[in-house]
Write an enzyme that holds these catalytic residues in place. Structure first.
Site, PDB file in Angstrom:
ATOM      1  CG  HIS A  50      -1.775  -1.296   1.383  1.00 20.30           C
ATOM      2  ND1 HIS A  50      -3.051  -1.193   0.434  1.00 20.30           N
ATOM      3  CD2 HIS A  50      -1.849  -2.435   1.275  1.00 20.30           C
ATOM      4  CE1 HIS A  50      -3.627  -1.924   0.867  1.00 20.30           C
ATOM      5  NE2 HIS A  50      -2.944  -3.266   1.037  1.00 20.30           N
ATOM      6  CE1 TYR A 317       0.006  -4.741   8.028  1.00 21.19           C
ATOM      7  CE2 TYR A 317      -1.317  -2.195   8.819  1.00 21.19           C
ATOM      8  CZ  TYR A 317      -0.799  -4.024   7.598  1.00 21.19           C
ATOM      9  OH  TYR A 317      -2.042  -4.532   7.156  1.00 21.19           O
TER      10      TYR A 317
HETATM   11  C1  HEM Z   1      -0.347 -11.205   6.922  1.00 27.53           C
HETATM   12  C2  HEM Z   1      -1.177 -10.480   6.081  1.00 27.53           C
HETATM   13  C3  HEM Z   1      -0.501  -9.246   6.429  1.00 27.53           C
HETATM   14  C4  HEM Z   1       0.843  -8.225   6.436  1.00 27.53           C
HETATM   15  C5  HEM Z   1       2.057  -9.618   6.591  1.00 27.53           C
HETATM   16  C6  HEM Z   1       0.738  -6.959   5.266  1.00 27.53           C
HETATM   17  C7  HEM Z   1       1.632  -6.560   5.242  1.00 27.53           C
HETATM   18  C8  HEM Z   1       1.258  -5.076   5.146  1.00 27.53           C
HETATM   19  C9  HEM Z   1       2.750  -4.134   5.813  1.00 27.53           C
HETATM   20  C10 HEM Z   1       4.101  -4.380   6.086  1.00 27.53           C
HETATM   21  C11 HEM Z   1       1.955  -3.151   5.600  1.00 27.53           C
HETATM   22  C12 HEM Z   1       2.417  -1.436   4.944  1.00 27.53           C
HETATM   23  C13 HEM Z   1       2.703  -0.680   6.393  1.00 27.53           C
HETATM   24  C14 HEM Z   1       3.462   0.748   6.982  1.00 27.53           C
HETATM   25  O1  HEM Z   1       4.677   0.627   6.031  1.00 27.53           O
HETATM   26  O2  HEM Z   1       3.135   1.334   7.637  1.00 27.53           O
HETATM   27  C15 HEM Z   1       0.710  -2.959   5.148  1.00 27.53           C
HETATM   28  C16 HEM Z   1      -0.253  -1.939   4.432  1.00 27.53           C
HETATM   29  C17 HEM Z   1      -1.373  -1.965   4.693  1.00 27.53           C
HETATM   30  N1  HEM Z   1      -1.966  -3.591   5.488  1.00 27.53           N
HETATM   31 FE1  HEM Z   1      -1.726  -4.875   5.400  1.00 27.53          FE
HETATM   32  N2  HEM Z   1      -0.593  -6.764   6.032  1.00 27.53           N
HETATM   33  C18 HEM Z   1      -1.466  -8.079   5.831  1.00 27.53           C
HETATM   34  C19 HEM Z   1      -3.230  -8.089   5.730  1.00 27.53           C
HETATM   35  C20 HEM Z   1      -3.980  -7.453   5.564  1.00 27.53           C
HETATM   36  C21 HEM Z   1      -5.353  -7.432   5.455  1.00 27.53           C
HETATM   37  C22 HEM Z   1      -5.922  -8.408   6.361  1.00 27.53           C
HETATM   38  C23 HEM Z   1      -5.744  -6.055   5.889  1.00 27.53           C
HETATM   39  C24 HEM Z   1      -7.154  -5.534   5.209  1.00 27.53           C
HETATM   40  C25 HEM Z   1      -7.783  -5.753   6.534  1.00 27.53           C
HETATM   41  C26 HEM Z   1      -4.879  -5.199   5.193  1.00 27.53           C
HETATM   42  C27 HEM Z   1      -4.686  -3.831   4.359  1.00 27.53           C
HETATM   43  C28 HEM Z   1      -3.354  -3.042   5.153  1.00 27.53           C
HETATM   44  C29 HEM Z   1      -3.726  -1.622   5.064  1.00 27.53           C
HETATM   45  C30 HEM Z   1      -5.065  -0.502   3.869  1.00 27.53           C
HETATM   46  C31 HEM Z   1      -2.345  -1.030   4.526  1.00 27.53           C
HETATM   47  C32 HEM Z   1      -2.488   0.395   4.158  1.00 27.53           C
HETATM   48  C33 HEM Z   1      -2.344   1.092   5.955  1.00 27.53           C
HETATM   49  C34 HEM Z   1      -1.943   2.998   6.205  1.00 27.53           C
HETATM   50  O3  HEM Z   1      -2.381   3.478   4.672  1.00 27.53           O
HETATM   51  O4  HEM Z   1      -0.671   2.943   6.121  1.00 27.53           O
HETATM   52  N3  HEM Z   1      -3.639  -5.846   5.602  1.00 27.53           N
HETATM   53  N4  HEM Z   1       0.682  -4.210   4.970  1.00 27.53           N
END
Ligand code: HEM
Length: 326
Positions: A50, A317
């Protein structure tokens, strides 16, 4: 202390996990961020997933029904300011908003509570997750990285998908919206509401717009590269954007630790309140760098369920944040 909490603490104090467990035995959170870097490339200063987004300002007003379900200050009924970030999927900061790979779109919300603390909600436009565990998500990402165009058939991705039917089923639930405002976003992982009497209820969030508008893939492909970001900026000049936050209530026996399994549609969805988005922050690119939304950052009255993915997500995250803000 759970492992992900330790990981977050280590990152906060600038220590490295490798010094403690040895590089060959990396925690799953690190394996996941490394796998994302492998699929999407390393883009210094940007999120591992993202990466492209826009930050906006909002306020949330809870419904009376919400206060009965959870004692969280968020649901007390007074207006709570919030910071929201809409995003495209993948760690590619220049992805076209209309690309199929930009699905699912994300919505991350940081509610700023009266005592100065925050409670976060990190949700996306999938109705359920493609895989059940962090380990399976790592394996899906590694299969993707090992299956470039021209890879011998069946590719590792094809093999993974054949043995995980929830992958195509989940992908079929998403589409490209004509606006970040015309999309529904789901919590996917279950959380627990605790009310004033100590009563506990498993819930899954649903953030519903006034209307959902999805384009065909052909229409989406014709859109300018930043059309979702630009449209949000233009739309907010004309007036606010409204979302309705709901909580789907689990019945006894509904699975709380398998995010590939949606609960039956007939489960009640409680009305939690209204989120009103007013304006884009003055410098979104600078604001998003400093923001860290954590699925496990919760206020009293909202707790993690027994789904280990929530803790793994928080650890991943935090690690992605530490890498993008070295
Ligand atoms: C094991 C499962 C998951 C992993 C390993 C993962 C990993 C990540 C990582 C590494 C980021 C970047 C975070 C940052 O730099 O601040 C991210 C962002 C994000 N993830 Fe996930 N994610 C997972 C599951 C999910 C699920 C289930 C959702 C929704 C329900 C989701 C929604 C998002 C969103 C919306 C962002 C953007 C957050 C922002 O705007 O700062 N992710 N994810």
């Amino acid at each position: 202390m759970r492992k992900h909490k330790l990981l977050i603490a280590l990152i906060t104090f600038g220590l490295t996990w490798a010094g403690i467990v040895g590089a060959e035995d990396k925690p799953i959170e690190e394996q996941l961020v490394d796998a994302m870097n492998k699929v999407f490339g390393v883009h210094p200063g940007f999120r591992a997933n993202h990466a492209k987004g826009i930050v906006v300002e909002a306020s949330f007003k809870a419904s009376p029904e919400a206060a009965g379900l959870s004692r969280a200050v968020l649901f007390s009924g007074s207006s709570v300011p919030a910071t929201v970030r809409f995003s495209d999927a993948t760690g590619i900061p220049t992805i076209r908003d209309g690309s199929g790979d930009a699905n699912p779109h994300g919505m991350a919300i940081k509610f700023h509570l009266p005592d100065g603390s925050d409670t976060d909600m990190v949700i996306n436009s999938l109705k359920f997750f493609p895989v059940a565990t962090g380990e399976d998500f790592r394996d899906l990402l590694l299969a993707l990285a090992a299956s470039p165009p021209g890879a011998p058939k069946p590719t590792r991705l094809e093999q993974f998908v054949a043995s995980h039917p929830s992958v195509p089923a989940a992908i079929a639930t998403m589409g490209t919206p004509d606006s970040f405002a015309n999309e529904e976003y789901h919590g996917i992982n279950a959380f627990i509401f605790v009310n004033k009497a100590g009563g506990r209820q498993a819930v899954r969030y649903q953030m519903m717009p006034e209307r959902v508008v999805h384009m065909t893939a052909a229409e989406a492909a014709k859109q300018p590269p930043n059309f979702l970001i630009d449209e949000m900026q233009e739309r907010l000049k004309r007036g606010p954007v409204t979302f309705y936050l709901g909580a789907q209530l689990a019945a006894a026996g509904d699975p709380t630790k398998d995010p590939t399994k949606p609960w039956p549609n007939e489960r009640k969805v409680a009305d939690l309140g209204v989120l009103t988005i007013d304006k884009v922050v003055p410098n979104s690119a600078a604001a998003e760098k400093k923001l860290l939304f954590l699925p496990g950052q919760l206020t009293d009255g909202i707790e993690e369920s027994d789904d280990p993915m929530i803790g793994i997500r928080s650890g991943a995250y935090a690690l992605s944040f530490s890498r993008r803000n070295p």
